[in-house]
Structure formats: structure tokens, C-alpha cells
Motif scaffolding. Structure first.
Motif, PDB file in Angstrom:
ATOM      1  N   LEU A  14       0.856  -1.091  -0.071  1.00 48.74           N
ATOM      2  CA  LEU A  14       0.032   0.035  -0.017  1.00 48.74           C
ATOM      3  C   LEU A  14       0.780   1.053  -0.032  1.00 48.74           C
ATOM      4  O   LEU A  14       1.913   1.475   0.906  1.00 48.74           O
ATOM      5  N   ILE A  15       0.645   1.932  -0.942  1.00 51.57           N
ATOM      6  CA  ILE A  15       1.311   3.412  -0.853  1.00 51.57           C
ATOM      7  C   ILE A  15       0.608   4.479  -0.546  1.00 51.57           C
ATOM      8  O   ILE A  15      -0.421   4.785  -0.808  1.00 51.57           O
ATOM      9  N   VAL A  16       0.889   5.213   0.784  1.00 50.85           N
ATOM     10  CA  VAL A  16       0.075   6.050   1.341  1.00 50.85           C
ATOM     11  C   VAL A  16       0.676   7.369   1.623  1.00 50.85           C
ATOM     12  O   VAL A  16       1.427   7.584   2.518  1.00 50.85           O
ATOM     13  N   PRO A  17       0.311   8.372   0.653  1.00 55.40           N
ATOM     14  CA  PRO A  17       1.097   9.764   0.918  1.00 55.40           C
ATOM     15  C   PRO A  17       0.443  10.432   2.108  1.00 55.40           C
ATOM     16  O   PRO A  17      -0.979  10.342   2.317  1.00 55.40           O
ATOM     17  N   VAL A  18       1.337  11.002   2.862  1.00 52.98           N
ATOM     18  CA  VAL A  18       0.642  11.829   4.197  1.00 52.98           C
ATOM     19  C   VAL A  18       1.241  13.029   4.241  1.00 52.98           C
ATOM     20  O   VAL A  18       2.464  13.316   4.232  1.00 52.98           O
ATOM     21  N   ASP A  30      -5.870   0.778  11.910  1.00 48.87           N
ATOM     22  CA  ASP A  30      -6.677  -0.025  12.492  1.00 48.87           C
ATOM     23  C   ASP A  30      -7.948  -0.556  11.566  1.00 48.87           C
ATOM     24  O   ASP A  30      -8.029  -1.664  11.466  1.00 48.87           O
ATOM     25  N   ALA A  31      -8.236   0.510  10.717  1.00 53.55           N
ATOM     26  CA  ALA A  31      -9.252   0.180   9.652  1.00 53.55           C
ATOM     27  C   ALA A  31      -8.692  -0.905   8.502  1.00 53.55           C
ATOM     28  O   ALA A  31      -9.136  -1.979   8.161  1.00 53.55           O
ATOM     29  N   ILE A  32      -7.163  -0.721   8.375  1.00 59.50           N
ATOM     30  CA  ILE A  32      -6.183  -1.824   7.413  1.00 59.50           C
ATOM     31  C   ILE A  32      -6.459  -3.077   8.087  1.00 59.50           C
ATOM     32  O   ILE A  32      -6.640  -4.111   7.379  1.00 59.50           O
ATOM     33  N   ILE A  43       0.170  -8.120   3.016  1.00 60.68           N
ATOM     34  CA  ILE A  43       0.308  -6.681   2.725  1.00 60.68           C
ATOM     35  C   ILE A  43       1.373  -6.200   3.541  1.00 60.68           C
ATOM     36  O   ILE A  43       1.552  -6.090   4.663  1.00 60.68           O
ATOM     37  N   ASP A  44       2.275  -5.155   2.626  1.00 62.17           N
ATOM     38  CA  ASP A  44       3.057  -3.982   3.484  1.00 62.17           C
ATOM     39  C   ASP A  44       2.641  -2.819   3.183  1.00 62.17           C
ATOM     40  O   ASP A  44       1.731  -2.471   2.175  1.00 62.17           O
ATOM     41  N   ILE A  45       2.740  -1.932   4.102  1.00 69.28           N
ATOM     42  CA  ILE A  45       2.426  -0.212   4.062  1.00 69.28           C
ATOM     43  C   ILE A  45       3.397   0.435   3.879  1.00 69.28           C
ATOM     44  O   ILE A  45       4.335   0.576   4.856  1.00 69.28           O
ATOM     45  N   MET A  46       3.604   1.449   2.871  1.00 67.18           N
ATOM     46  CA  MET A  46       4.674   2.288   2.690  1.00 67.18           C
ATOM     47  C   MET A  46       4.024   3.685   2.858  1.00 67.18           C
ATOM     48  O   MET A  46       3.357   4.074   2.037  1.00 67.18           O
ATOM     49  N   PHE A  47       4.354   4.431   3.931  1.00 68.19           N
ATOM     50  CA  PHE A  47       3.904   5.833   3.977  1.00 68.19           C
ATOM     51  C   PHE A  47       4.902   6.677   3.430  1.00 68.19           C
ATOM     52  O   PHE A  47       6.146   6.499   3.643  1.00 68.19           O
ATOM     53  N   SER A  69       5.423  -4.711   9.017  1.00 67.97           N
ATOM     54  CA  SER A  69       5.110  -4.496   7.651  1.00 67.97           C
ATOM     55  C   SER A  69       4.769  -3.119   7.252  1.00 67.97           C
ATOM     56  O   SER A  69       4.517  -2.860   6.352  1.00 67.97           O
ATOM     57  N   ILE A  70       5.161  -2.044   8.377  1.00 62.00           N
ATOM     58  CA  ILE A  70       5.202  -0.765   7.832  1.00 62.00           C
ATOM     59  C   ILE A  70       6.486  -0.265   7.670  1.00 62.00           C
ATOM     60  O   ILE A  70       7.622  -0.646   8.366  1.00 62.00           O
ATOM     61  N   SER A  71       6.643   0.662   6.524  1.00 59.34           N
ATOM     62  CA  SER A  71       7.731   1.365   6.475  1.00 59.34           C
ATOM     63  C   SER A  71       7.608   2.734   6.015  1.00 59.34           C
ATOM     64  O   SER A  71       6.324   3.171   5.661  1.00 59.34           O
ATOM     65  N   LEU A  72       8.511   3.597   5.964  1.00 60.76           N
ATOM     66  CA  LEU A  72       8.266   5.058   5.985  1.00 60.76           C
ATOM     67  C   LEU A  72       9.357   6.000   5.209  1.00 60.76           C
ATOM     68  O   LEU A  72      10.362   5.719   5.486  1.00 60.76           O
TER      69      LEU A  72
END
Ligand code: UDP
Ligand code: MG
Length: 327
Positions: A14-18, A30-32, A43-47, A69-72
Motif C-alpha cells: 500500500l502506498i500512502v502519501p501523508v 486500525d481500519a486496514i 500486505i505491507d504499508i509504505m507511508f 510490515s510498515i515502512s516510511l
């Protein structure tokens, strides 16, 4: 590269711009975890932190210590959502990626439908289509609708699906293609559409933003629309030739009429109002066409400078460094 993904062994990033989203991160994660529990292990999540001035970075760093699983990726300053999505595509590792907003306006459960369609192996891109834009203001709906119709009218080879945002799943083939596109004007919707041949839409209801405020105003959206049009079509440049030809033809006919009526009926001098309105009309047309040329020239200038699209300050989390170099 269009091989069918293995339903038992795939990675989805997941690519998530913040940008200034400290209040939204936790509810997003939480929703994910909740809505995507059946496929969460894939799934892995990249902010991509687009130069936030609040505590977004600290909040995500804390989450990384609890969830590997999260990276930034931290930008050195704000480069805009298009640059953040570009960085996401440069860095992600998955067999496919989903681009989504952090404010839960892109509902995570729709990703299940995206994945099911992707696993059939028949599609490169599965994009979300907003069936109901009643959450948007009337002006936003009108201008957005007008923009898509105008864009598709001008740009015949790359058409954008109406009511589709950035929320979409793209396979590795599209990711690699977009990474090869060198342009500095990153109109991602266009670049993504250009890169994917087999695309399909999935309808979804777009809820209101859960927390925080929108990061876009009409000035940003206007510039965004101009970037889109100038990156994908040269028609606005070429149309002035036809306008000029039309005006010359009309003025020639008018000139003939004046000459003939002067010869037949004697000299008649019309009022100054008509003269001034013609002068102002032509002046306006010339300034608009100059503005259009200026718009293209300034974009050529940006491309020529060849500066990087974004600057990364630091990166946190588990990721293998196979990203392209930034120079
Ligand atoms: N965003 C970003 N950089 C910016 C502006 C926005 O990374 O300069 C991110 C923002 O944090 C959010 C997503 O882009 O995750 C969409 O922004 P927003 O919800 O404000 O846009 P809207 O839904 O109102 O179009
Ligand atoms: Mg939003």
C-alpha cells in the motif's frame, strides 16, 4: 511480465502519501487491520511523509516499532502528492501496489475486490470509481466533471476514466513502466493511464474525510489541471493557428463589405465603440495565446533543469534497497 499472480504467495504494497496527518494514521492502520484481515499477511504499508510539519513522522515511527510490515519514506520538504506517489512507486517491493489516501476516503474493503480482479491475471490496473460524489461540493463536482471531459476531448490517446481518483491497484508491469517515465511534471493519473493497457473500474461510495481537513484548495487543483493538460496534449498550443485564420477570414470579409459599401453608398464612419471592442477582443485573444505558450515554455524549462522530483531525508522500516538512484 503479465504472468498470473500466485493467490497463495503474493505481496501487495500500500502506498500512502501523508501530509500533516498525525490524527489520521492510527485510525487508518486500525481500519486496514480490521477490514483486510483476510489478506493482511500479504500486505505491507509504505507511508510517504510529504514534508509534514506536525508529528506525522513520530506517529508512524512509533507504529513501525510495533508492526514490521510498515515502512516510511520521509521527504525533506513538501513536494506534493504527485511526487509522493512517484516515490512510492520507486520504493515499493510488492508484486502489485495500491495507492490510497490516509483519511479513509478510499475504503480499505474495496481493496479486496481489487485483489480478486488482479488475481485473475486479466488486468494491469483496477481503479476505484466514485459512484456518488454528493460528499463533494457542487463547484468541486462541476469543475472535476468539466476537467475530465475537456481532458478526454483534447487528449485522444490517453483517456481518463471519469470519477476515478488516485485510488487504484497497479501490477508490477505498470509500476516498472511508470518508473521509466522521466518527466518532472508528474500528472500521475495520466501517467498511470498511459502505462496500463488492461484496466477496469470498480464502483465504490466515497465517504467523508474521517479526521483532519482536505489538503487541496482550488488554486492547487487549477495548477494540477493545467499540468495534466499540458503534459498530455499540445492542442492548446495549436488551436491559435485556427483562431487566427478564422479571425483573418472574418476581417477580410468585413473589409470587402466596407470597401464595397463605401463605393456604392458613400463613406460611412461607424462609432468608436465598435472599434474599441474589436481592439480589446483581439488584445484579449493575443494575451490568452501568449499565456498558453508561457504555460508550455515554463514546463519545458522545468523539464530541462532536470532536478529530482523529490528529495528523501531518511527511510525507516524493512525494505530492501533496490530503488532507483535519485540523480
Ligand atoms: N497529500 C500529500 N501531499 C500534499 C497534499 C496531500 O501527500 O501536498 C496527501 C494527504 O495526506 C492524503 C492524500 O494526499 O493522504 C489526499 O489528500 P486530501 O484527503 O487532502 O485530498 P482530497 O481527498 O480532499 O482530494
Ligand atoms: Mg481526502
Amino acid at each position: 511480465m503479465n504472468h498470473k499472480p500466485n493467490p497463495l504467495d503474493y505481496r501487495l504494497s500500500l502506498i500512502v502519501p501523508v501530509y500533516n496527518e498525525e490524527v489520521a494514521i492510527e485510525s487508518f492502520l486500525d481500519a486496514i487491520n480490521d477490514k483486510l484481515s483476510s489478506i493482511r499477511s500479504h500486505i505491507d504499508i509504505m507511508f510517504i511523509n510529504d514534508g509534514s510539519k506536525d508529528n506525522t513522522k513520530l506517529v508512524i515511527e512509533k507504529m513501525i516499532t510495533q508492526d514490521p510490515s510498515i515502512s516510511l519514506v520521509n521527504f525533506a520538504r513538501n513536494f506534493g502528492k504527485e511526487a509522493a506517489m512517484t516515490a512510492g512507486l520507486d520504493y515499493v517491493q510488492g508484486d502489485a501496489a495500491v495507492i490510497m489516501d490516509v483519511d479513509l476516503q478510499d475504503p480499505p474493503e474495496v481493496i479486496l475486490e481489487f485483489v480478486t480482479l488482479w488475481l485473475t491475471g486479466n488486468y494491469d490496473t483496477i481503479y476505484g470509481v466514485r459512484v456518488d460524489r454528493s460528499q463533494d461540493t457542487y463547484t468541486k463536482r462541476l469543475t472535476a466533471g468539466g476537467f475530465y471531459r475537456f481532458f478526454n476531448f483534447l487528449s485522444a490517446e490517453t483517456t481518463l476514466p471519469e470519477n476515478a481518483g488516485d485510488f487504484r491497484l497497479i501490477n508490477r508491469c505498470v509500476i516498472e513502466t511508470v518508473k521509466q517515465l522521466p518527466e518532472r511534471n508528474r500528472f500521475m493519473k495520466g501517467l498511470l493511464a498511459w502505462s496500463s493497457l488492461r484496466a477496469i473500474g470498480v464502483n465504490f461510495q466515497r465517504p467523508e474525510r474521517l479526521v483532519g481537513d482536505t489538503k487541496f484548495n482550488y488554486w492547487k487543483l487549477w495548477n494540477f489541471a493545467m499540468d495534466g493538460i499540458t503534459s498530455f496534449t499540445a492542442w492548446p498550443l495549436r488551436v491559435w493557428g485556427f483562431v487566427g485564420f478564422g479571425i483573418s477570414l472574418l476581417s477580410f470579409i468585413f473589409l470587402m463589405y466596407i470597401v464595397i459599401s463605401a463605393l456604392c453608398f458613400g463613406v460611412h464612419t461607424p462609432g468608436y465603440a465598435s472599434t474599441i471592442s474589436v481592439v480589446l477582443f483581439l488584445g484579449g485573444i493575443q494575451l490568452i495565446s501568449l499565456g498558453v505558450i508561457g504555460g508550455y515554455v515554463s514546463r519545458i524549462y522545468t523539464e530541462l533543469k532536470h532536478r529530482p522530483i523529490y528529495l528523501v531525508e531518511d527511510i525507516y522500516g524493512n525494505y530492501k534497497s533496490n530503488q532507483q538512484s535519485l540523480d
